[in-house]
Design an enzyme around this catalytic site. Structure first.
Site, PDB file in Angstrom:
ATOM      1  N   ASP A 236       0.874  -1.180   0.000  1.00 48.59           N
ATOM      2  CA  ASP A 236       0.000   0.000   0.000  1.00 48.59           C
ATOM      3  C   ASP A 236       0.907   1.224   0.000  1.00 48.59           C
ATOM      4  O   ASP A 236       2.124   1.108   0.194  1.00 48.59           O
ATOM      5  CB  ASP A 236      -0.905  -0.004   1.245  1.00 48.59           C
ATOM      6  CG  ASP A 236      -1.820   1.220   1.298  1.00 48.59           C
ATOM      7  OD1 ASP A 236      -2.409   1.571   0.250  1.00 48.59           O
ATOM      8  OD2 ASP A 236      -1.928   1.847   2.365  1.00 48.59           O
ATOM      9  N   SER A 237       0.309   2.394  -0.157  1.00 51.33           N
ATOM     10  CA  SER A 237       1.091   3.626  -0.083  1.00 51.33           C
ATOM     11  C   SER A 237       1.614   3.859   1.331  1.00 51.33           C
ATOM     12  O   SER A 237       2.594   4.576   1.512  1.00 51.33           O
ATOM     13  CB  SER A 237       0.213   4.806  -0.504  1.00 51.33           C
ATOM     14  OG  SER A 237      -0.928   4.868   0.328  1.00 51.33           O
TER      15      SER A 237
ATOM     16  N   CYS B  20      -4.562  -1.607  -1.725  1.00 49.20           N
ATOM     17  CA  CYS B  20      -4.627  -0.180  -2.026  1.00 49.20           C
ATOM     18  C   CYS B  20      -5.695   0.013  -3.097  1.00 49.20           C
ATOM     19  O   CYS B  20      -5.564  -0.508  -4.213  1.00 49.20           O
ATOM     20  CB  CYS B  20      -3.264   0.281  -2.536  1.00 49.20           C
ATOM     21  SG  CYS B  20      -3.240   1.999  -3.063  1.00 49.20           S
TER      22      CYS B  20
ATOM     23  N   GLU C 226      -3.025   8.402   8.643  1.00 53.04           N
ATOM     24  CA  GLU C 226      -1.557   8.477   8.680  1.00 53.04           C
ATOM     25  C   GLU C 226      -1.075   9.262   9.911  1.00 53.04           C
ATOM     26  O   GLU C 226       0.075   9.177  10.288  1.00 53.04           O
ATOM     27  CB  GLU C 226      -1.009   9.114   7.388  1.00 53.04           C
ATOM     28  CG  GLU C 226      -1.168   8.242   6.131  1.00 53.04           C
ATOM     29  CD  GLU C 226      -0.248   7.008   6.091  1.00 53.04           C
ATOM     30  OE1 GLU C 226       0.860   7.060   6.656  1.00 53.04           O
ATOM     31  OE2 GLU C 226      -0.668   5.980   5.507  1.00 53.04           O
TER      32      GLU C 226
ATOM     33  N   CYS D   7     -10.983   2.740   0.043  1.00 50.78           N
ATOM     34  CA  CYS D   7      -9.570   3.026   0.282  1.00 50.78           C
ATOM     35  C   CYS D   7      -9.233   2.245   1.544  1.00 50.78           C
ATOM     36  O   CYS D   7      -9.979   2.303   2.532  1.00 50.78           O
ATOM     37  CB  CYS D   7      -9.369   4.521   0.495  1.00 50.78           C
ATOM     38  SG  CYS D   7      -7.758   4.938   1.181  1.00 50.78           S
TER      39      CYS D   7
ATOM     40  N   HIS E 206      -7.247   2.694   3.807  1.00 52.12           N
ATOM     41  CA  HIS E 206      -7.058   3.472   5.027  1.00 52.12           C
ATOM     42  C   HIS E 206      -8.373   3.583   5.826  1.00 52.12           C
ATOM     43  O   HIS E 206      -8.354   3.716   7.041  1.00 52.12           O
ATOM     44  CB  HIS E 206      -6.581   4.892   4.701  1.00 52.12           C
ATOM     45  CG  HIS E 206      -5.106   5.006   4.437  1.00 52.12           C
ATOM     46  ND1 HIS E 206      -4.515   4.541   3.290  1.00 52.12           N
ATOM     47  CD2 HIS E 206      -4.104   5.541   5.192  1.00 52.12           C
ATOM     48  CE1 HIS E 206      -3.209   4.789   3.335  1.00 52.12           C
ATOM     49  NE2 HIS E 206      -2.933   5.393   4.480  1.00 52.12           N
TER      50      HIS E 206
HETATM   51  N1  DGL Z   1      -4.729   3.158   0.964  1.00 51.68           N
HETATM   52  C1  DGL Z   1      -4.782   3.622  -0.368  1.00 51.68           C
HETATM   53  C2  DGL Z   1      -6.040   3.304  -1.081  1.00 51.68           C
HETATM   54  O1  DGL Z   1      -6.592   2.274  -0.768  1.00 51.68           O
HETATM   55  C3  DGL Z   1      -4.063   4.841  -0.755  1.00 51.68           C
HETATM   56  C4  DGL Z   1      -4.407   6.117  -0.102  1.00 51.68           C
HETATM   57  C5  DGL Z   1      -3.478   7.160  -0.632  1.00 51.68           C
HETATM   58  O2  DGL Z   1      -2.273   6.910  -0.603  1.00 51.68           O
HETATM   59  O3  DGL Z   1      -3.978   8.196  -1.081  1.00 51.68           O
HETATM   60  O4  DGL Z   1      -6.483   3.978  -1.973  1.00 51.68           O
END
Ligand code: DGL
Length: 274
Positions: free
Chosen positions: A10-11, A73, A151, A185, A187
């Protein structure tokens, strides 16, 4: 039986929602996790950049001889299809499994999608839902600020600022009378208790990280790739920037201290920058 690890990327910290689901549902599997903490967020970037980042993340994980690669992600799964379609190993993204779960869950056929701008603009969730149910009504909302909340560990339920931000993002979905919302997402499942407190219990939340893991479980089983049932799964984490923030927040997200297993990876940097 296959003892090779599963590679998850993931990011940043979002993909830990998938890691948590692996702990609970695939306890015999080893994990190599890569969080591109140097370059988070991905969701506000161009398609070309996201494709390039995804290719590098995949190349990093492939060094470990992973038996399956998961883009935990939503942004990569939605946008970087050219990169992910070239993966040699079995691959799981979050879009398809989340859409299948949402179509199954909805009773009124009105589905909300909360995701990054890149994911929403790509139309990937709409396409996938309509492939399964052409009659479904889809309401997407870009929620970039939620990535920053996670984050920075602003995920506690009594954080009224996080709650207010979420309330604003969700209003159009509630106005549209959705009964199911994809947390598209990875997150966002970390904010699920706050999101659910805003939507009320009448709305089903779909955790994209969890759904991807259920899909991976099926793939491993169908292809005879499961690890030995007596093996206790391990997890190693690599990040492309300093480890401290990642370790501290991961402890809240996973409920366990992983700091001894987090490595700032020069290798990751080299794989990425040459
Ligand atoms: N967790 C990621 C997603 O599912 C990326 C969020 C990001 O880096 O903007 O899209």
């Amino acid at each position: 039986m296959d003892t090779r690890p599963i590679g998850i990327f993931d990011s940043g910290l979002g993909g830990l929602s998938a890691v948590k689901a692996v702990f609970q549902n695939l306890p015999n599997e080893d994990i190599i996790y890569f969080g591109d903490t140097q370059r988070v967020p991905y969701g506000s970037r161009s398609e070309k950049t996201i494709e390039a980042f995804a290719r590098e993340d995949i190349a990093f994980l492939e060094q470990f001889g992973c038996k399956l690669i998961m883009a935990a992600c939503g942004t990569v799964s939605s946008v970087a299809v050219n990169a992910t379609s070239k993966i040699k190993e079995p691959f799981v993204g979050v879009v398809k499994p989340s859409c299948v779960a949402a179509v199954k869950a909805t009773k009124n056929g009105r589905i909300g999608v909360m995701a990054t701008s890149a994911s929403i603009n790509s139309g990937a969730y709409d396409r996938e839902i309509h492939r399964i149910d052409p009659q479904a009504r889809i309401f997407g909302v870009s929620c970039p600020v939620l990535v920053t909340l996670v984050e920075n560990n602003w995920i506690d339920e009594d954080n009224y600022i996080s709650k207010e931000i979420i309330r604003r993002y969700i209003k159009p979905l509630l106005d549209a009378d959705v009964d199911t919302v994809i947390l598209g997402c990875t997150h966002f499942p970390h904010l699920a208790p706050i999101i659910q407190s805003v939507t009320g219990e009448g709305v089903t939340l779909i955790d994209s990280g969890f759904e991807a893991v259920m899909q991976a479980k099926k793939l491993l089983f169908e292809n005879g790739l499961e690890n030995d049932k007596s093996h206790i799964g391990t997890a190693k984490y690599f990040v492309s920037d300093k480890t401290q923030n990642f370790s501290v927040i991961a402890k809240t997200l996973l409920g366990t201290d992983i700091s001894d297993n987090v490595t700032f990876s020069e290798t990751a940097r080299q794989a990425i920058y040459g």
